[in-house]
Design a protein around this motif. Structure first.
Motif, PDB file in Angstrom:
ATOM      1  N   TYR A 327       0.854  -1.188   0.000  1.00  0.00           N
ATOM      2  CA  TYR A 327       0.000   0.000   0.000  1.00  0.00           C
ATOM      3  C   TYR A 327       0.887   1.234   0.000  1.00  0.00           C
ATOM      4  O   TYR A 327       2.093   1.158   0.222  1.00  0.00           O
ATOM      5  CB  TYR A 327      -0.946  -0.008   1.217  1.00  0.00           C
ATOM      6  N   TYR A 449       0.420  18.023  -2.188  1.00  0.00           N
ATOM      7  CA  TYR A 449       0.545  16.884  -1.268  1.00  0.00           C
ATOM      8  C   TYR A 449       1.289  17.346  -0.024  1.00  0.00           C
ATOM      9  O   TYR A 449       2.412  17.856  -0.113  1.00  0.00           O
ATOM     10  CB  TYR A 449       1.318  15.741  -1.942  1.00  0.00           C
ATOM     11  N   THR A 457      -4.544  13.538   3.412  1.00  0.00           N
ATOM     12  CA  THR A 457      -4.329  12.428   2.468  1.00  0.00           C
ATOM     13  C   THR A 457      -5.156  12.639   1.188  1.00  0.00           C
ATOM     14  O   THR A 457      -6.303  13.085   1.262  1.00  0.00           O
ATOM     15  CB  THR A 457      -4.658  11.067   3.118  1.00  0.00           C
ATOM     16  N   PRO A 458      -4.574  12.345   0.023  1.00  0.00           N
ATOM     17  CA  PRO A 458      -5.306  12.592  -1.218  1.00  0.00           C
ATOM     18  C   PRO A 458      -6.546  11.708  -1.373  1.00  0.00           C
ATOM     19  O   PRO A 458      -7.474  12.075  -2.085  1.00  0.00           O
ATOM     20  CB  PRO A 458      -4.292  12.248  -2.311  1.00  0.00           C
ATOM     21  N   SER A 459      -6.573  10.565  -0.716  1.00  0.00           N
ATOM     22  CA  SER A 459      -7.769   9.721  -0.803  1.00  0.00           C
ATOM     23  C   SER A 459      -8.645  10.015   0.415  1.00  0.00           C
ATOM     24  O   SER A 459      -8.149  10.082   1.538  1.00  0.00           O
ATOM     25  CB  SER A 459      -7.361   8.246  -0.794  1.00  0.00           C
ATOM     26  N   SER A 461     -10.833   8.052   1.574  1.00  0.00           N
ATOM     27  CA  SER A 461     -11.209   6.808   2.240  1.00  0.00           C
ATOM     28  C   SER A 461     -10.700   6.819   3.685  1.00  0.00           C
ATOM     29  O   SER A 461      -9.529   7.113   3.948  1.00  0.00           O
ATOM     30  CB  SER A 461     -10.590   5.638   1.478  1.00  0.00           C
TER      31      SER A 461
END
Ligand SMILES: Cc1ncc(COP(=O)(O)O)c(C=O)c1O
Length: 712
Positions: A327, A449, A457-459, A461
């Motif tokens: 990941y 970033y 965080t770019p995501s 989720s």
């Protein structure tokens, strides 16, 4: 003439498969019976010839039929056996090896004439003309342990001949006697059992170090299916075995020696030569007997270029025990298909993946490695601190020394706080800003970033809207947009956080407009907010004083990490006196944040960059790379954009919106030994010399040619 092998000559009689010895007079049919020239001198001699060397072998055989047979096989394989002594009335050494279905190989052995070999049997004149001498089994040809022979070996080595030594028995007394050779050889190649028996050490690494202490330049312990362990004064490293269908391991040790020695004779370094040995051993393991499977050097070395089997194996194991197998930003599934996931080692500006493929590295571990892998001054400082202790009940003196160094180096720094990752530093900087101002909002550039915590965080989720609620975005390099963003949260801006240049993934990079940098400073002053420069990625590659110092723009707070310690884990926030009190109020800490080793590495890294003008070296290498790539792209008919500072470069192809050309080209670069990235900026290190860049450009040129052929 190139190599002389000296020592044990045996006829091997092999049968496969043998699961048991039959009762009485029963016969068991087997698939295959072979007779081969074997033994640590004869077997290695045959392998050396197959790998392209001229070989003379010396030792003794009997005047019996087995001796005739051995001479005939050696001649047929191209080994010059004319110096082999034939002893009247003695037997030629022979082994019967019933190979078990699982490849196991018990043996029945007659030592024969090998036991009586002495220095008088050797042709010293021929030895003097050799580029390499391989001693095969001097533990059983103990007559060779003669001061006159040692003297000759010393003289040969002094004149540049390489001397290697392999052993045969697993008998402590015999192996003990062979230790007398250690001061007179360059490399000794025992197997694991022999190394441990010779030294009484607990494990192969300890055994290798003990053997090294007795004089050779290197010890290579063969570990069967675990590969081999290479130990020299500079290196302790395991070379994995290549995955292969093992039929019979007879002769793998001899083949390893032959491959290793061939590598050295081709001018390869010890680690690369060890991989040549690994490839030769993998070839021999595929068939019955000491030399089957090994045909020539090219096809042997091709094994090292073959499908990345170790990487594939690790990926499938990781998939079972690590979410998604891998990941985060190092997840190779996100790059082009040929990218290896797992790496074995790095040295200077090179990295090797687990399958032994070598790359000139233009990612530098995504930034941290700024002086080159395993930089001696950094490693020495880290090792010195590690010997004292790393993670203690409080920081070492080194924390104060490092903070002093940062304060002396960075004009905007009156103090420093340490942590581990860039995300720690950006998060901590914003905490300081909020503590100082009592406000909540942060202005950040769209697409920038700043790390992987929930706030940035770019995501999305795993994050909640609340965690992002205090961010207000602006467009990089647009003062108008920055001011408009500030106006939406007038009175509540704690900080403007900004990277020193625009280095968003998937996009061409953009240097900062000096007017924008100055405008951001002025706006922060007007708002009473902190100007935070996120120098995590660019720090120590543009200007040691801070990346906006050349524009005369000084931040209130700076986040540092990546290149700060040449790969050791550390991050820092530096700030001005005005924010010192606020910084003091935070409860901001971590179990490993004060570990001393990374701090010692950071101090050595920054001092080395300062003392050697490392940034100038990176600028030179980066400029050479950029110019070379432009010329090549043009010659192959590609329009490319090269953006960002030359020390943090990136190349994109014009009109390549879906990145298919970049993906293909970067994959082709990998095949030609150059590690670049299709959609993330690259990093130069001070270890990239002109010659390294020139070598890399040879690879990129071939990659352009292949890309042109593909996208013609
Ligand atoms: C500009 C910038 N800020 C922050 C970070 C986060 O650093 P880390 O990955 O060490 O947490 C990065 C990492 O790439 C970065 O490039």
């Amino acid at each position: 003439m190139t190599v002389v092998t000296v020592g044990v000559h045996i006829v091997d009689i092999l049968a496969r498969p043998v699961s048991h010895i039959p009762e009485g007079q029963d016969t068991v049919l087997v698939d295959e019976i072979r007779l081969t020239a074997a033994g640590a001198a004869a077997g290695t001699a045959v392998d050396l010839v197959k790998l392209g060397n001229d070989v003379v072998t010396m030792g003794a055989v009997g005047d019996d039929e087995l001796g005739d047979f051995l001479l005939a096989v050696l001649a047929r394989r191209g080994v010059d056996a004319s110096r082999l002594v034939r002893r009247a009335g003695e037997r030629t050494a022979a082994s019967i090896l019933p190979i078990r279905p699982d490849g196991g190989r018990p043996s029945f052995h007659v030592p024969g004439a090998n036991l009586g070999v002495t220095y008088a049997d050797l042709d010293a004149d021929v030895l003097r003309t050799a580029r390499a001498v391989h001693l095969g089994g001097v533990d059983v040809t103990f007559g060779l342990g003669d001061p006159a022979f040692f003297e000759l070996l010393d003289a040969l080595r002094a004149s540049g001949t390489i001397v290697t030594m392999d052993l045969l028995s697993e008998m402590p007394d015999l192996l003990g006697m062979a230790r007398a050779f250690l001061p007179h050889v360059d490399y000794v190649l025992p197997n694991e059992t022999q190394a441990v028996l010779m030294t009484g050490a607990a494990d192969p690494a300890e055994a290798a170090r003990a053997l090294l202490a007795e004089g050779p330049r290197g010890v290579l312990v063969t570990l069967g299916e675990s590969g081999s362990l290479v130990v020299t004064a500079d290196v302790t490293e395991q070379v994995p075995a290549l995955k292969t269908e093992v039929a019979d391991t007879t002769g793998c040790g001899d083949a390893y020696c032959a491959g290793f020695l061939t590598g050295l004779l081709h001018g390869q370094d010890v680690m690369t030569a060890a991989r040549w040995g690994t490839a030769a051993a993998a070839r021999v393991a595929t068939g019955l007997g000491s030399d089957v499977g090994l045909t020539d050097l090219d096809s042997t070395l091709a094994l090292l270029q073959g499908p990345p089997m170790i990487d594939a194996d690790l990926r499938s194991r990781a998939a079972k025990v690590v979410p998604g197998g891998m990941y985060g930003h190092l997840n190779a599934a996100l790059f082009a298909p040929g990218y290896p996931q797992f790496f074995a080692r790095g040295e200077g500006c090179r990295q090797w993946d687990v399958d032994g493929r070598e790359y000139i590295d233009f990612m530098c571990s995504w930034g941290p490695v700024v002086l080159g892998h395993r930089h001696p001054r950094v490693e020495e400082a880290a090792a010195r601190q590690a010997a004292l202790g790393d993670c203690l009940n409080g920081p070492g003196a080194i924390m104060v020394e490092l903070a002093e160094l940062l304060v002396d180096t960075v004009p905007s720094a009156d103090w420093a706080m340490f942590s581990k990752n860039g995300t720690d530093a950006t998060t901590q900087a914003l905490m300081v800003a909020r503590a100082a101002t009592g406000r909540t909002k942060v202005l950040m550039a769209h697409g920038a970033y700043h790390g992987a915590d929930p706030w940035c965080t770019p995501s999305l989720s795993g994050t909640t809207p609340n965690e992002r609620a205090d961010l207000v975005e602006f467009t990089y390099n647009s003062l108008e947009s920055l001011e408009a963003a500030a106006a939406t949260v007038e009175g509540d801006v704690a900080a403007i956080i900004v990277t020193p240049f625009k280095h968003d993934s998937f996009e061409d990079q953009e240097l900062v407009e000096p007017a924008f940098a100055r405008g951001a400073r002025a706006l922060a002053d007007r708002l009473g907010a902190a100007l935070v420069i996120d120098d995590v990625r660019a720090g120590f590659r543009i200007d040691l004083r801070g990346s906006w110092e050349p524009y005369g723009v000084r931040p209130d707070l700076t986040a540092w990490s990546k290149a700060m310690a040449n790969g050791y884990p550390i991050a820092a926030v530096t700030g001005t006196d005005a924010l010192r009190g606020a910084a003091q109020t935070l409860y901001s800490t971590g179990s490993f944040w004060f570990s001393a080793v990374a701090m010692a590495a950071a101090k050595a890294t920054i001092e080395t960059l300062r003392d050697t003008d490392g940034i100038a070296a990176m600028n030179n290498a980066g400029a050479q790379l950029r110019e070379g790539l432009y010329e090549q792209a043009k010659a192959h008919g590609f329009a490319v954009n090269q953006t960002g500072p030359v020390t943090i470069p990136w190349l994109s192809f014009a009109g390549d919106a879906d990145l298919s050309v970049a993906m293909y080209w970067s994959d082709a670069c990998l095949r030609h030994g150059v590690y670049v990235h299709p959609w993330h900026n690259w990093f130069m290190s001070a270890a990239h010399t002109e010659a390294d860049v020139a070598r890399a450009l040879e690879g990129t040129d071939q990659a352009f040619a292949e890309t042109r052929a593909r996208f013609a």
